[in-house]
Design an enzyme around this catalytic site. Structure first.
Site, mmCIF file in Angstrom:
data_model
loop_
_atom_site.group_PDB
_atom_site.id
_atom_site.type_symbol
_atom_site.label_atom_id
_atom_site.label_comp_id
_atom_site.label_asym_id
_atom_site.label_seq_id
_atom_site.Cartn_x
_atom_site.Cartn_y
_atom_site.Cartn_z
ATOM 1 N N LYS A 1 -8.237 3.599 -10.320
ATOM 2 C CA LYS A 1 -7.095 3.149 -9.523
ATOM 3 C C LYS A 1 -7.040 1.417 -9.712
ATOM 4 C CE LYS A 1 -5.541 2.290 -4.703
ATOM 5 N NZ LYS A 1 -5.771 2.709 -3.316
ATOM 6 N N ASP B 1 -2.596 -4.534 -2.454
ATOM 7 C CA ASP B 1 -2.257 -3.464 -1.709
ATOM 8 C C ASP B 1 -1.775 -4.114 -0.374
ATOM 9 O OD1 ASP B 1 -1.503 -0.979 -0.493
ATOM 10 O OD2 ASP B 1 -3.465 -0.180 -0.349
ATOM 11 N N LYS C 1 0.150 -3.214 5.946
ATOM 12 C CA LYS C 1 -0.948 -3.199 6.414
ATOM 13 C C LYS C 1 -1.112 -4.320 7.772
ATOM 14 C CE LYS C 1 -3.952 -1.606 2.820
ATOM 15 N NZ LYS C 1 -4.490 -0.506 3.314
ATOM 16 N N ASP D 1 -8.462 -3.623 -4.450
ATOM 17 C CA ASP D 1 -7.738 -2.386 -4.551
ATOM 18 C C ASP D 1 -7.588 -1.989 -6.090
ATOM 19 O OD1 ASP D 1 -7.297 -0.129 -3.088
ATOM 20 O OD2 ASP D 1 -5.294 -0.465 -2.834
ATOM 21 N N GLU E 1 -0.813 4.737 -1.413
ATOM 22 C CA GLU E 1 -0.075 4.604 -2.863
ATOM 23 C C GLU E 1 -1.040 4.872 -3.898
ATOM 24 O OE1 GLU E 1 -1.625 2.125 -1.187
ATOM 25 O OE2 GLU E 1 -3.068 1.751 -2.864
ATOM 26 N N ARG F 1 -2.984 7.528 -4.641
ATOM 27 C CA ARG F 1 -2.853 8.700 -4.940
ATOM 28 C C ARG F 1 -1.790 9.254 -5.698
ATOM 29 N NH1 ARG F 1 -3.723 11.156 1.089
ATOM 30 N NH2 ARG F 1 -4.731 8.912 1.094
HETATM 31 N N1 BES Z 1 -6.568 1.141 -0.620
HETATM 32 C C1 BES Z 1 -6.291 1.666 0.622
HETATM 33 C C2 BES Z 1 -7.792 2.219 1.286
HETATM 34 C C3 BES Z 1 -9.066 1.324 1.516
HETATM 35 C C4 BES Z 1 -8.762 0.636 2.620
HETATM 36 C C5 BES Z 1 -10.018 1.195 0.795
HETATM 37 C C6 BES Z 1 -9.660 -0.203 3.060
HETATM 38 C C7 BES Z 1 -10.910 0.699 1.019
HETATM 39 C C8 BES Z 1 -10.911 -0.360 2.140
HETATM 40 C C9 BES Z 1 -5.403 2.694 0.509
HETATM 41 O O1 BES Z 1 -4.339 2.657 -0.325
HETATM 42 C C10 BES Z 1 -5.121 3.035 1.858
HETATM 43 O O2 BES Z 1 -4.330 2.446 2.215
HETATM 44 N N2 BES Z 1 -5.114 4.074 2.293
HETATM 45 C C11 BES Z 1 -4.733 4.627 3.578
HETATM 46 C C12 BES Z 1 -4.238 6.050 3.373
HETATM 47 C C13 BES Z 1 -3.617 6.437 4.570
HETATM 48 C C14 BES Z 1 -2.179 5.759 4.771
HETATM 49 C C15 BES Z 1 -3.258 7.855 4.321
HETATM 50 C C16 BES Z 1 -5.993 4.578 4.616
HETATM 51 O O3 BES Z 1 -6.990 4.948 4.061
HETATM 52 O O4 BES Z 1 -5.777 4.314 5.622
HETATM 53 ZN ZN ZN Z 2 -4.808 1.116 -2.038
HETATM 54 MN MN MN Z 3 -2.794 1.607 0.536
#
Ligand code: BES
Ligand code: ZN
Ligand code: MN
Length: 461
Positions: free
Chosen positions: A230, A235, A242, A253, A314, A316
């Protein structure tokens, strides 16, 4: 990047004795007068250092390794304890002059190399001072190759998005390819649409730097292994923005991309990259008038439609198109690494990345390699009964199931839908960041799962 290095084997070096803690005090080497260690309070506790005065200066040093039988000192409790010596000893070259039976000198030496990492792009700090002569019987090339991969991954993660956008990530991949004779193909911007990578384009189209798919291939014969990382260079969450506290660290990210590039660097240095392919969807999940929206329905490369229920899920989306491409040529092993979900951290914390794999033998080989190489990973299930959670009403797939239960699993199940054709598929949901300094792992970007994969590979193919 700084190059990891041992001291030359013939360097004039001082002796370092690794001293266990016995029932009646430290178990000192012959010829060391116990009075000085006793007077300075040296007990042989893990990480304790005692400098030994000698004629006209420093004769050597003792380094405590504790009581391996005691739960508080067991090696499993703390990795890379010898890294503390690298930081604590005075400048100069050192060699291990004695160690307890069963001590893993290769592990210690790797920790020492890891401790010498510095991220000095923006501020010149103290360089690493104490260098180790690679211990007898330890494969220096193997350790240097692993440390070089680790250094590369850390550098890429630590570099902020202002200097590590999709352009710079592409350049890092090109530099790696140049070092090792690999070929690079990059599909960027509108070409992503023409070449059918719609979801990579959609996620990255709002950013100033064009979204792209980076495709590296290494020359030579070898098993068909494809690594997908990835590469979300920043992000913001997109329109589902966020909060500040969650966005703060999102330069990391692209940690999955950093880890697959680090692993490729290690494999290439070891002459083991023949047949390897590395794919990185590199994008910035930015906000602009042309950003993708909650509720949009996307058609993926594979043809599956995806309802965007959260623009912050995003990773996935971009991985799905890259995985679909990877699977088209039916590699024997397909691995994805991604900072994919907060849920993985909630489940296992920052230091134990979960991985998903349907093949019990492959999974056990990876777990064992992780345990043996101080790179712990933990298997989680592709839990079939949760498939229904990623199936929304108006499209084939939902990128962010409501409720958020089993978030790491539903993300993994989503990715698996795009991997049909690959021999084995393994997905790592990594954190890629060391939140507080630990031996050999300064605060900042860190590799996770690279050594587990490296050492598992021969047993998988
Ligand atoms: N990059 C993030 C996941 C992440 C956050 C990894 C903090 C490590 C530390 C990812 O893109 C994300 O925002 N995932 C969301 C998914 C949700 C919206 C279904 C998450 O994990 O909150
Ligand atoms: Zn992300
Ligand atoms: Mn994200």
């Amino acid at each position: 990047m700084t190059e990891p290095a041992f001291a030359a084997p013939d360097a004039a070096s001082r002796p370092l004795w690794l001293v266990p803690q016995g029932p009646d005090g430290p178990v000192l080497p012959d010829g060391v007068d116990p009075a000085w260690p006793a007077a300075t309070g040296f007990a042989g506790k893990p990480g304790q250092v005692c400098l030994l005065p000698g004629d006209g200066g420093l004769k050597g040093a003792l380094f405590g390794v504790g009581k391996p039988a005691s739960p508080a000192d067991r090696p499993a409790r703390e990795r890379f304890t010898l890294a503390k010596a690298a930081d604590a000893l005075p400048a100069g070259d050192w060699h291990i002059a004695g160690m307890p039976e069963g001590y893993d000198a290769a592990h210690g030496a790797l920790g020492w190399l890891f401790a010498q990492y510095r991220f000095d792009r923006y501020k010149k700090g103290e360089p690493a001072r104490a260098r180790l002569v690679c211990p007898d019987g330890v494969n220096a090339d193997l350790l240097i190759a692993q440390a070089a991969g680790e250094y590369l991954a850390r550098d890429l993660i630590n570099t902020p998005a202002s200097d590590m956008g999709p352009d710079a990530l592409e350049q890092a991949a090109r530099d790696l390819a140049g070092r090792h004779g690999a070929t690079v193909e990059v599909i960027a911007g509108e070409d992503l649409l023409a070449r059918n990578f719609p979801m990579i384009h959609t996620v990255g189209r709002a950013a100033a730097q064009a979204p792209r798919l980076i495709d590296l291939r290494f020359p030579g014969e070898g098993p068909a292994v494809t690594l997908v990382g990835k590469g979300v260079c920043f992000d913001t969450g997109g329109l589902d923005i966020k909060p500040a506290s969650s966005m703060a660290l999102m330069k990391k990210d692209m940690g999955g991309a950093a880890n697959v590039l680090g692993l490729a660097e290690t494999l290439a240095r070891l002459g083991r990259a023949g047949g390897l392919r590395v794919l990185i969807p590199a994008v910035e999940n930015a906000i602009s008038s042309n950003a993708f929206r909650p509720g949009d329905v996307l058609t993926s490369r594979k043809g599956l439609t995806v309802e965007v229920n959260n623009t912050d899920a995003e990773g996935r989306l971009v991985l799905a198109d890259a995985l679909a491409l990877a699977a088209e040529e039916k590699p024997s092993l397909l691995v994805s690494m991604a900072t994919l979900t907060g849920a993985a951290r909630v489940a296992l914390g920052p230091d134990l990345p979960p991985f998903f794999c349907d093949d019990d033998r492959v999974a056990e080989t990876i777990c064992q390699a992780g345990r043996d190489n101080a790179d712990p990973v933990w298997r989680m299930p592709f839990w079939e009964p949760y498939e229904a959670m990623i199936e929304p009403a108006i499209a084939d797939l939902d990128n962010a199931p409501g409720g958020g239960f089993a978030g790491a699993i539903t993300a993994a199940l989503f990715l698996r839908r795009f991997t049909e054709g690959a021999g084995s598929y393994v997905h790592f949901d990594i954190y890629g960041w060391q939140p507080t300094a630990a031996p050999g792992r300064p605060k900042g970007g860190v590799g996770q799962g690279m050594r587990a994969i490296l050492h598992a590979l021969p047993g998988l193919l």
